[in-house]
Design a protein around this motif. Structure first.
Motif, PDB file in Angstrom:
ATOM      1  N   THR A 291       0.834  -1.200   0.000  1.00  0.00           N
ATOM      2  CA  THR A 291       0.000   0.000   0.000  1.00  0.00           C
ATOM      3  C   THR A 291       0.870   1.252   0.000  1.00  0.00           C
ATOM      4  OG1 THR A 291      -0.360  -0.770   2.246  1.00  0.00           O
ATOM      5  CG2 THR A 291      -2.299  -0.438   0.895  1.00  0.00           C
ATOM      6  N   ALA A 292       1.956   1.197   0.769  1.00  0.00           N
ATOM      7  CA  ALA A 292       2.837   2.358   0.820  1.00  0.00           C
ATOM      8  C   ALA A 292       3.464   2.608  -0.546  1.00  0.00           C
ATOM      9  CB  ALA A 292       3.924   2.159   1.870  1.00  0.00           C
ATOM     10  N   TYR A 293       3.714   1.538  -1.288  1.00  0.00           N
ATOM     11  CA  TYR A 293       4.321   1.673  -2.614  1.00  0.00           C
ATOM     12  C   TYR A 293       3.491   2.595  -3.496  1.00  0.00           C
ATOM     13  CZ  TYR A 293       5.927   0.354  -7.258  1.00  0.00           C
ATOM     14  OH  TYR A 293       6.399   0.388  -8.531  1.00  0.00           O
ATOM     15  N   THR A 294       2.174   2.357  -3.513  1.00  0.00           N
ATOM     16  CA  THR A 294       1.283   3.194  -4.314  1.00  0.00           C
ATOM     17  C   THR A 294       1.336   4.638  -3.835  1.00  0.00           C
ATOM     18  OG1 THR A 294      -0.137   1.302  -3.892  1.00  0.00           O
ATOM     19  CG2 THR A 294      -0.956   2.941  -5.410  1.00  0.00           C
ATOM     20  N   VAL A 295       1.257   4.796  -2.526  1.00  0.00           N
ATOM     21  CA  VAL A 295       1.234   6.160  -1.983  1.00  0.00           C
ATOM     22  C   VAL A 295       2.539   6.881  -2.312  1.00  0.00           C
ATOM     23  CG1 VAL A 295       1.016   7.508   0.126  1.00  0.00           C
ATOM     24  CG2 VAL A 295      -0.266   5.401  -0.116  1.00  0.00           C
ATOM     25  N   LEU A 296       3.670   6.191  -2.107  1.00  0.00           N
ATOM     26  CA  LEU A 296       4.976   6.806  -2.368  1.00  0.00           C
ATOM     27  C   LEU A 296       5.068   7.249  -3.826  1.00  0.00           C
ATOM     28  CD1 LEU A 296       7.408   4.388  -0.472  1.00  0.00           C
ATOM     29  CD2 LEU A 296       6.668   6.647   0.252  1.00  0.00           C
ATOM     30  N   SER A 297       4.602   6.379  -4.735  1.00  0.00           N
ATOM     31  CA  SER A 297       4.678   6.715  -6.165  1.00  0.00           C
ATOM     32  C   SER A 297       3.904   7.993  -6.454  1.00  0.00           C
ATOM     33  CB  SER A 297       4.096   5.592  -7.028  1.00  0.00           C
ATOM     34  OG  SER A 297       4.578   4.362  -6.612  1.00  0.00           O
ATOM     35  N   GLU A 298       2.663   8.049  -5.941  1.00  0.00           N
ATOM     36  CA  GLU A 298       1.831   9.223  -6.212  1.00  0.00           C
ATOM     37  C   GLU A 298       2.472  10.489  -5.671  1.00  0.00           C
ATOM     38  OE1 GLU A 298      -2.019   8.484  -4.593  1.00  0.00           O
ATOM     39  OE2 GLU A 298      -2.255   6.699  -5.838  1.00  0.00           O
ATOM     40  N   VAL A 299       2.904  10.414  -4.404  1.00  0.00           N
ATOM     41  CA  VAL A 299       3.466  11.599  -3.754  1.00  0.00           C
ATOM     42  C   VAL A 299       4.707  12.076  -4.493  1.00  0.00           C
ATOM     43  CG1 VAL A 299       4.585  12.437  -1.662  1.00  0.00           C
ATOM     44  CG2 VAL A 299       2.537  11.038  -1.488  1.00  0.00           C
ATOM     45  N   ALA A 300       5.570  11.150  -4.874  1.00  0.00           N
ATOM     46  CA  ALA A 300       6.816  11.531  -5.527  1.00  0.00           C
ATOM     47  C   ALA A 300       6.535  12.142  -6.903  1.00  0.00           C
ATOM     48  CB  ALA A 300       7.727  10.324  -5.655  1.00  0.00           C
ATOM     49  N   ARG A 301       5.636  11.502  -7.657  1.00  0.00           N
ATOM     50  CA  ARG A 301       5.336  12.011  -9.000  1.00  0.00           C
ATOM     51  C   ARG A 301       4.778  13.431  -8.910  1.00  0.00           C
ATOM     52  NH1 ARG A 301       2.044   8.240 -11.088  1.00  0.00           N
ATOM     53  NH2 ARG A 301       3.707   7.214 -12.266  1.00  0.00           N
ATOM     54  N   GLU A 302       3.851  13.622  -7.961  1.00  0.00           N
ATOM     55  CA  GLU A 302       3.226  14.927  -7.815  1.00  0.00           C
ATOM     56  C   GLU A 302       4.258  15.988  -7.423  1.00  0.00           C
ATOM     57  OE1 GLU A 302      -0.606  14.860  -5.594  1.00  0.00           O
ATOM     58  OE2 GLU A 302       0.256  16.655  -4.680  1.00  0.00           O
ATOM     59  N   SER A 303       5.174  15.611  -6.521  1.00  0.00           N
ATOM     60  CA  SER A 303       6.175  16.577  -6.071  1.00  0.00           C
ATOM     61  C   SER A 303       7.067  17.031  -7.223  1.00  0.00           C
ATOM     62  CB  SER A 303       7.054  15.972  -4.984  1.00  0.00           C
ATOM     63  OG  SER A 303       6.260  15.481  -3.947  1.00  0.00           O
ATOM     64  N   TYR A 304       7.472  16.089  -8.060  1.00  0.00           N
ATOM     65  CA  TYR A 304       8.321  16.458  -9.197  1.00  0.00           C
ATOM     66  C   TYR A 304       7.553  17.330 -10.157  1.00  0.00           C
ATOM     67  CZ  TYR A 304      12.349  13.571  -8.029  1.00  0.00           C
ATOM     68  OH  TYR A 304      13.457  13.055  -7.415  1.00  0.00           O
ATOM     69  N   GLN A 305       6.236  17.047 -10.322  1.00  0.00           N
ATOM     70  CA  GLN A 305       5.416  17.850 -11.213  1.00  0.00           C
ATOM     71  C   GLN A 305       5.290  19.278 -10.686  1.00  0.00           C
ATOM     72  OE1 GLN A 305       1.981  15.442 -11.697  1.00  0.00           O
ATOM     73  NE2 GLN A 305       2.721  14.702 -13.674  1.00  0.00           N
ATOM     74  N   LEU A 306       5.055  19.400  -9.373  1.00  0.00           N
ATOM     75  CA  LEU A 306       4.886  20.722  -8.773  1.00  0.00           C
ATOM     76  C   LEU A 306       6.135  21.569  -8.951  1.00  0.00           C
ATOM     77  CD1 LEU A 306       2.970  19.872  -5.496  1.00  0.00           C
ATOM     78  CD2 LEU A 306       2.152  21.270  -7.401  1.00  0.00           C
ATOM     79  N   GLU A 307       7.281  20.915  -9.006  1.00  0.00           N
ATOM     80  CA  GLU A 307       8.525  21.654  -9.211  1.00  0.00           C
ATOM     81  C   GLU A 307       8.813  21.861 -10.691  1.00  0.00           C
ATOM     82  OE1 GLU A 307      10.503  23.182  -7.039  1.00  0.00           O
ATOM     83  OE2 GLU A 307       9.081  22.630  -5.462  1.00  0.00           O
TER      84      GLU A 307
END
Lengths: 291, 208, 230, 259
Positions: D106-122
């Motif tokens: 479950t954490a794998y999915t969450v980590l992927s989403e959070v990381a992708r979004e963070s890179y996008q925001l930057e």
């Protein structure tokens, strides 16, 4: 000077296997040549044993066992000597366990207890003691047991109905117990007993535990919430010394002592090197060098 | 999102917590029995929860075998011994000598030895990483070594000072520090409880 | 000696030594031990938990407490986690576990962890032996400063209070020092338990023979590997 | 007959006072008045570690520990994941490669989403690489072996260990040390704290990781809860002071807690 420095570096980056070997050797020496170390008695173990030995005849004591095969060597002495002593004092004992792998250990210790009862003393299942065996490892279990002893499980570990056992006639709630002996092993679940039994009803609580839980429990001993404790092999050796019964704990303190001495020396060496390197000259930039 | 998927569980959690808490402070007819039943339900479901974990282990190893993942041969062994334990336990009973025999010969030594190995890792890690980097970790290393050594019977043979220092650290500064931690954890529990009761904390429900 | 008696000693001694080989390196003997452990512990738990559930839920629900059948249904609902469309079902039993867990913890925590821990600091400071007064003073100061270390809003951490929480951090370090000492002692004691087992008079010869065989295997394996990749 | 149980009345009053304080504190914070939290040194430590890694052209490793999102260790893991957006955005800014090993599906999915979004925001979505998020194993030993091999093979210059750790913690910290990575660690697993303090370049203790999570996520419920707990702690400190002083003149407040 380059040669000398590399030796120090070598000592600092000692191969783990060498440390393992040193440890193993110092563990094995006392088996070949026992040291005969005296055991100092600590206040918390003294308080524990005083509490057990002052239980009047007929008291009802709950004994919980949460040690597993890896921690039982550390708590076995304290645990079985306590049970033996309680039977000698004609206490009634109610056994249960929160670890699914503890029931066989209980049976094994009961054999020791029965073999060491003083001459003429007999204990009968259902009259002197009852064992309900494993109950689920949760705080709710203890709360439910305290609220209604015969309600959580209606049968004991061997399939007898609890209400058919003579000892259980007057035991209905947690308030009918005079003492809780909680063997925590290394689980750190003593809070269940502290919160749901000691705090709720004021029933006195003593704890047997592996050394890992000692620092946390000491706080509750100082505050008076826990009446005493026997911790690890050292606690077991102290109980053996005070009670006069023989067990394995006293013997086991010796390899522990010797390996601790060796390890302390090793740690002192590595720390001395670290300090002299770090504070002896300009502090180096950390993370700069990778071998 | 459907009500029964999120609101329902929140209401159930709210009610079970409320019954348990109120019955601790308030005396009312029927409340005691109700709360005892809720606690028993909690214990029984906790038992089932342990079971769910077992199913997960079984599933992932059967998967290893069927898909021929690396080390699948060991998974065969794992599933075989699992089936052996369940078969013997159910056929002869949980208190039978047969079941106790496989406990003593297979499970007992394996579990005890696996955890005992940590002694090695702890020692080598302590040797490499237990260093006084600053004042704080200096105090940590200092008190750590003194308690570790002082508690051993051999220390009081060398000098009773070691034993006394160990006993002082254990029963004065240790208690002082752990009291701060314990009160903090207790407050954390109360805070978490309020958030669960009000449905502000839904982390326990997991993702969809 | 019967085969069963022989195995009663040989198996546990061998498994103990197999697992210990991990200190040498990762090898098939260790893997066998590790996988057998996971399997046997799951199997053992399953049987014992079934027994508990039978006594606590199954039998009562047919002998006077029909309500307890509901607890079985709720328990089974936990398995809904494995089915995508019915995943939400498992939240109901979880809700009971979390609700009762939190409720019980709160009931106990207020007294055991808060009020009794507060009043444990009410210690004599003006009468008694000097050493006791000193210790009491340290406990009171230490408890208060270590608690104030966990203050996070800036209204409580101006430059005066900041200094206090630094003292608190030092007391916490002493606590963790005691923790380190206890963990080390504990770990060493666990391995002594196993060595004690291996050197029992009945096991000693088995231990020696198995150790020699295992070492021969490990060293031979190393030798062959090195020969292959010079 | 309905009535309060004697001996529990003081506990009940204490509970109500605590809850009222928390409730108003969280409400205030939900209405937009976020209380100010003190600067946590851990954030500076993270900044410094990432900065150093960027200077030396190394990579970054972040892991949320051995706890899963479904177990009793969920609180620690969630606090750790709440700190991930900050770390991930910093990594994106500094163009650092970020490894996210995990032991939970479950954490794998969450980590992927959070990381992708963070890179996008930057504004640097192209730097995001799904392969750097590794699901290792739910077995603690295999998980720690996996993290250790990443540390040793991927030229890691900064390691952030937050969350709940079983006995694996000390091995990870030691490995980070050995490869010369600057490490920031924090755990609520009491038995692992000594290792983190002695082995990491900066260590957060216990509750501090929850504070860090709240601080970085700015979630009103968490921040309000922290502020409420602060008021309660101040109250407790006042009661202790009062109780100790009164005790010296012969008045024991202990009885008040037994009503």
């Amino acid at each position: 000077m380059a040669e000398k420095k590399s030796l120090i570096d070598k000592i600092q980056d000692l191969d783990p296997k060498i440390i393992y070997a040193i440890l193993l050797v110092s563990l094995l020496i006392p088996y070949v040549r026992p040291l005969g170390l005296p055991i100092p008695i600590s206040p918390e173990t003294r308080a524990y044993w005083d509490y057990i030995t002052h239980m009047p005849p007929g008291s009802v004591v709950a004994v919980q066992l949460a040690s597993d095969p890896s921690t039982i060597p550390q708590t076995r002495s304290s645990h079985q000597i306590t049970i033996l002593r309680l039977f000698e004092q004609d206490c009634k004992v109610f056994f249960f366990t929160l670890r699914d792998d503890a029931p066989p250990l209980h049976e094994e210790m009961m054999k020791w207890v029965e073999a060491h009862l003083s001459a003429g003393k007999t204990i009968t299942y259902g009259v002197n003691y009852v064992n309900i065996g494993y109950v689920a490892d949760a705080e709710a279990t203890i709360a439910s047991l305290v609220a209604d002893v015969k309600g959580l499980v209606e049968q004991d570990a061997y399939g007898n109905s609890l209400s058919s056992l003579p000892m259980m006639a007057d035991i209905n709630t947690g308030a009918d117990f005079d003492l809780v002996v909680w063997n925590d092993g290394s689980r750190g679940i003593y809070m269940y007993a502290l919160r749901q039994w000691r705090e709720k009803l004021g029933t006195p609580l003593v704890i047997i535990a592996a050394t890992i839980n000692k620092p946390g429990i000491m706080n509750y001993i100082q505050s008076g919430q826990v009446a005493g404790g026997a911790f690890g092999v050292d606690g077991g050796a102290q109980i053996e010394t005070i009670s006069g019964y023989l067990g394995d704990a006293k013997k086991a303190t010796e390899p522990g002592s010797l390996s601790a001495l060796t390890l302390t020396i090793l740690l002192l060496v590595s720390n001395t090197i670290y300090i002299s390197k770090r504070f002896g000259k300009q502090p180096e930039i950390k993370g700069g060098e990778v071998k | 999102m459907a009500l029964y998927k999120t609101q329902g569980p929140i209401v159930v959690a709210f009610l079970s917590a409320l019954i348990v808490i109120v019955s601790n402070f308030v005396d009312a007819p029927g409340l005691g029995q109700l709360s005892t039943d809720v606690k028993s339900f909690g214990a029984i479901i906790a038992g089932f929860a342990l079971f769910v974990g077992l199913l997960g282990i079984m599933q992932s190893h059967v998967n290893n075998v069927t898909k021929r993942k690396p080390l699948w041969q060991y998974s065969v062994l794992l599933v075989a011994v699992l089936v052996l334990f369940i078969a013997v336990g159910l056929a002869y009973g949980a208190n039978s000598t047969q079941f106790l025999w496989i406990y003593d010969t297979i499970y007992g030594p394996l579990t005890a030895t696996t955890y005992s190995l940590l002694a090695f890792w702890v020692c080598s890690a302590a040797y490499r990483a237990f260093k006084p980097r600053n004042l704080e970790s200096g105090i940590l290393v200092f008190t750590g070594l003194l308690t570790f050594f002082g508690i051993q019977p051999i220390a009081s043979v060398i000098s009773p000072i070691f034993y006394n220092i160990q006993s002082f650290i254990m029963s004065v500064p240790n208690i002082a520090g752990s009291r701060g931690i314990v009160i903090g954890i207790g407050l954390g529990v109360i805070g978490f409880g309020l958030r669960v009761l009000l449905g502000w904390d839904r982390s326990w429900m997991g993702a969809d | 000696m019967s085969v069963v008696e022989f195995l009663t000693i040989l198996l546990p001694v061998s498994f103990t030594i197999f697992v210990m080989t991990l200190a040498y390196d990762d090898n098939p003997l260790y893997e066998i031990g590790a996988y057998l452990l996971i399997g046997s512990s799951a199997g053992w738990s399953a049987v014992v938990i079934i027994d508990f559930l039978r006594k606590s839920a199954w039998t009562p629900s047919f002998t006077g407490k029909p309500l307890y059948f509901l607890s079985i249904l709720l328990g089974l609902a936990l398995f809904a986690r494995y089915f995508k469309n019915y995943r939400w079902l498992y939240r109901y039993p979880m809700a009971i576990v979390i609700g009762t867990g939190v409720g019980l913890a709160i009931n106990g925590a207020i007294g055991a962890q808060i009020t009794k821990q507060i009043s444990a600091n009410f210690l004599p400071l003006v009468s008694g032996a000097p050493m006791t007064i000193f210790n009491n003073l340290l406990i009171i100061i230490g408890s208060m400063t270590s608690l104030s270390y966990f203050l996070f809003t800036d209204r409580f951490s101006n430059k005066y209070l900041g200094g206090i929480s630094k003292i608190g951090r030092l007391f916490l370090m002493a606590t963790f020092g005691a923790g380190f000492g206890s963990v080390m002692t504990f770990r060493i004691e666990t391995i002594i338990g196993r060595i004690d087992y291996l050197v029992l008079p009945a096991n000693l010869y088995y231990s020696i023979v198995v150790t020699i065989l295992v070492l021969a295997y490990l060293i031979g394996r190393d030798y062959l590997r090195r020969k292959k990749q010079p | 007959m309905v009535g309060l149980i004697s001996g529990k009345i003081s506990d009940f009053v204490v509970l109500l006072i605590f809850w009222a304080t928390l409730y108003f504190s969280i409400r205030t914070s939900m209405s937009g008045k976020l209380p100010n939290l003190r600067r946590l040194p851990a954030i500076d430590a993270i900044d410094e570690a990432l900065g150093r890694a960027a200077e030396m052209g190394k990579t970054v490793l972040f892991t949320h520990g051995t706890g899963t999102l479904e177990s009793s260790e969920a609180a620690g893991s969630l606090a750790a994941i709440a700190a991930l957006p900050y770390v991930a955005r910093k990594c994106a800014q500094l163009e650092l490669k970020l490894f996210l090993p995990t032991g939970s599906h479950t954490a794998y999915t969450v980590l992927s989403e959070v990381a992708r979004e963070s890179y996008q925001l930057e504004g640097k979505p192209e730097l995001f690489d799904q392969n750097n998020i590794q699901y290792l194993s739910n077995v603690a030993r295999a998980y720690s072996a996996g993290v250790m091999s990443t540390l040793m093979t991927q030229n890691v210059g900064a390691a952030v260990f937050l969350g709940s750790y079983h006995h694996a913690g000390l091995m990870l910290v030691e490995t980070a040390n050995r490869v010369g990575a600057l490490s920031v660690g924090g755990t609520d697993s009491t038995s692992q704290i000594p290792w983190f303090v002695a082995g990491c370049d900066y260590a957060l203790i216990g509750e501090e990781i929850y504070a860090l999570g709240a601080y970085l996520s700015k979630d009103p419920v968490s921040v309000g809860g922290l502020a409420g707990l602060d008021i309660i702690k101040a109250l407790i400190l006042a009661v202790i002071t009062l109780g100790v002083v009164l005790y010296q003149v012969g008045i024991d407040l202990t009885g008040w807690f037994r009503v």
